[in-house]
Design a protein around this motif. Structure first.
Motif, PDB file in Angstrom:
ATOM      1  N   CYS A   1       0.845  -1.208   0.000  1.00 50.22           N
ATOM      2  CA  CYS A   1       0.000   0.000   0.000  1.00 50.22           C
ATOM      3  C   CYS A   1       0.870   1.246   0.000  1.00 50.22           C
ATOM      4  CB  CYS A   1      -0.924   0.010   1.223  1.00 50.22           C
ATOM      5  SG  CYS A   1      -2.307  -1.126   1.105  1.00 50.22           S
ATOM      6  N   LYS A   2       1.872   1.255   0.867  1.00 48.16           N
ATOM      7  CA  LYS A   2       2.755   2.424   0.953  1.00 48.16           C
ATOM      8  C   LYS A   2       3.570   2.584  -0.331  1.00 48.16           C
ATOM      9  CE  LYS A   2       3.783   0.962   5.220  1.00 48.16           C
ATOM     10  NZ  LYS A   2       4.451   0.803   6.502  1.00 48.16           N
TER      11      LYS A   2
ATOM     12  N   CYS B   1       1.752   4.033  -3.262  1.00 47.96           N
ATOM     13  CA  CYS B   1       1.437   5.465  -3.158  1.00 47.96           C
ATOM     14  C   CYS B   1       2.679   6.346  -3.191  1.00 47.96           C
ATOM     15  CB  CYS B   1       0.651   5.732  -1.878  1.00 47.96           C
ATOM     16  SG  CYS B   1      -1.028   5.067  -1.931  1.00 47.96           S
ATOM     17  N   TYR B   2       3.860   5.791  -2.917  1.00 47.10           N
ATOM     18  CA  TYR B   2       5.098   6.569  -2.836  1.00 47.10           C
ATOM     19  C   TYR B   2       5.970   6.481  -4.082  1.00 47.10           C
ATOM     20  CZ  TYR B   2       4.403   6.349   2.311  1.00 47.10           C
ATOM     21  OH  TYR B   2       3.921   6.425   3.587  1.00 47.10           O
TER      22      TYR B   2
ATOM     23  N   ALA C   1       8.589  12.354  -4.262  1.00 48.20           N
ATOM     24  CA  ALA C   1       7.753  11.445  -3.470  1.00 48.20           C
ATOM     25  C   ALA C   1       8.562  10.240  -2.989  1.00 48.20           C
ATOM     26  CB  ALA C   1       6.549  10.984  -4.285  1.00 48.20           C
TER      27      ALA C   1
ATOM     28  N   PRO D   1       3.270  10.534  -0.447  1.00 51.84           N
ATOM     29  CA  PRO D   1       2.424  10.124  -1.568  1.00 51.84           C
ATOM     30  C   PRO D   1       2.694  10.936  -2.841  1.00 51.84           C
ATOM     31  CG  PRO D   1       1.112  10.392   0.410  1.00 51.84           C
ATOM     32  CD  PRO D   1       2.477  10.926   0.715  1.00 51.84           C
TER      33      PRO D   1
ATOM     34  N   GLN E   1      -2.125  13.348  -3.533  1.00 51.21           N
ATOM     35  CA  GLN E   1      -2.894  13.385  -2.290  1.00 51.21           C
ATOM     36  C   GLN E   1      -4.104  12.463  -2.343  1.00 51.21           C
ATOM     37  OE1 GLN E   1      -6.162  14.888  -1.960  1.00 51.21           O
ATOM     38  NE2 GLN E   1      -6.224  15.321  -4.142  1.00 51.21           N
TER      39      GLN E   1
ATOM     40  N   THR F   1      -5.124   9.218  -2.552  1.00 48.87           N
ATOM     41  CA  THR F   1      -4.682   7.819  -2.491  1.00 48.87           C
ATOM     42  C   THR F   1      -5.855   6.855  -2.604  1.00 48.87           C
ATOM     43  OG1 THR F   1      -4.657   7.929  -0.080  1.00 48.87           O
ATOM     44  CG2 THR F   1      -2.577   8.334  -1.215  1.00 48.87           C
TER      45      THR F   1
ATOM     46  N   THR G   1      -8.327   1.244  -2.007  1.00 49.40           N
ATOM     47  CA  THR G   1      -7.327   0.229  -2.313  1.00 49.40           C
ATOM     48  C   THR G   1      -7.974  -0.941  -3.045  1.00 49.40           C
ATOM     49  OG1 THR G   1      -6.215   0.842  -0.277  1.00 49.40           O
ATOM     50  CG2 THR G   1      -5.494  -1.179  -1.343  1.00 49.40           C
TER      51      THR G   1
ATOM     52  N   TYR H   1      -2.270   2.290   5.405  1.00 50.25           N
ATOM     53  CA  TYR H   1      -2.824   3.638   5.270  1.00 50.25           C
ATOM     54  C   TYR H   1      -2.660   4.453   6.548  1.00 50.25           C
ATOM     55  CZ  TYR H   1      -4.541   3.535   0.555  1.00 50.25           C
ATOM     56  OH  TYR H   1      -4.588   3.524  -0.814  1.00 50.25           O
TER      57      TYR H   1
ATOM     58  N   LEU I   1      -1.345   7.896   4.870  1.00 53.54           N
ATOM     59  CA  LEU I   1      -2.009   8.058   3.579  1.00 53.54           C
ATOM     60  C   LEU I   1      -3.448   8.506   3.812  1.00 53.54           C
ATOM     61  CD1 LEU I   1      -0.647   4.801   1.937  1.00 53.54           C
ATOM     62  CD2 LEU I   1       0.196   7.133   1.610  1.00 53.54           C
TER      63      LEU I   1
END
Length: 166
Positions: free
Chosen positions: A17-18, A21-22, A58, A64, A67, A69, A72, A101, A106
Motif C-alpha cells: 500500500c505504501k 502510493c510513494y 515522493a 504520496p 494526495q 490515495t 485500495t 494507510y 495516507l
C-alpha cells in the motif's frame, strides 16, 4: 501444500500500500520520459518534467505521489495448493490495508455507508479484493490505489430531445 501465515500477508499488503502510493513503477517512469521526449509543446514538456520531479520527490521524501490515495484495490492470485493459516485471507488483506494507510499517513477516503451517514472508516477499509484461484502453490498480491477524484460526484440524467437545447 504450502502454508502461508495470515500475519505475513498483512505485513506484505501494508508495505505494498505504501509503496504503491510513494513510488512510480519503472514502466510508468519510462512512459513519462518517452512522452516528454516526444512532446512538441513546451508547456506539455514542462508538465511531464514536473510529473517526473514529483515522482522523484515522493520516493525520496517517502510521501504520496498524489494526495488522492483513493480506495485500495487488491488483485490476488491464490494457488490452489496454498493454505492460509492463522486467519482469513480477506481479513489479512484488510488488516494490511488499514496498517499501510494509517502507518503510512495516507489519506483515508473510504466511507462505511455511502448513502446516508457517509462516516469515514478511518483506515481505508474495506479494500476491493479481486481473487483468482490458479494452479500451484504460490500467492501473488498486487495493490493498486484507485483515486476517488472521478467518483466524488456524479449524475445520470436522461436528456429528452423534445425538451430542446435549454
Amino acid at each position: 501444500m504450502k502454508t502461508i501465515q495470515a500475519a505475513e500477508i498483512t505485513k506484505v499488503v501494508s508495505e505494498l500500500c505504501k509503496k504503491a502510493c510513494y513510488q512510480v513503477t519503472p514502466d510508468m517512469r519510462a512512459a513519462f520520459e518517452k512522452a516528454r521526449e516526444n512532446e512538441t509543446s513546451p508547456i506539455g514538456k514542462d508538465i511531464l518534467g514536473k510529473l517526473l520531479q514529483n515522482a522523484d520527490l515522493a520516493a525520496k521524501e517517502v510521501a504520496p505521489i498524489c494526495q488522492d490515495t483513493g480506495m485500495t484495490v487488491v488483485f490476488v492470485e491464490l494457488g490452489q495448493d496454498v493454505h492460509i493459516e492463522g486467519g482469513y485471507l480477506e481479513d489479512a488483506i484488510n488488516a494490511g490495508v488499514a496498517d499501510g494507510y494509517v502507518g503510512g499517513y495516507l489519506r483515508k477516503s473510504v466511507v462505511a455507508e455511502p448513502l446516508f451517514e457517509r462516516k469515514n472508516t478511518t483506515n481505508n477499509t474495506p479494500a476491493v479484493i479481486n481473487t483468482r484461484i490458479v494452479p500451484g502453490d504460490k500467492l501473488k498480491i498486487k495493490v493498486a490505489p484507485k483515486g476517488f477524484g472521478s467518483e466524488n460526484k456524479s449524475v445520470l440524467k436522461m436528456l429528452v430531445p423534445a425538451d430542446g437545447i435549454e
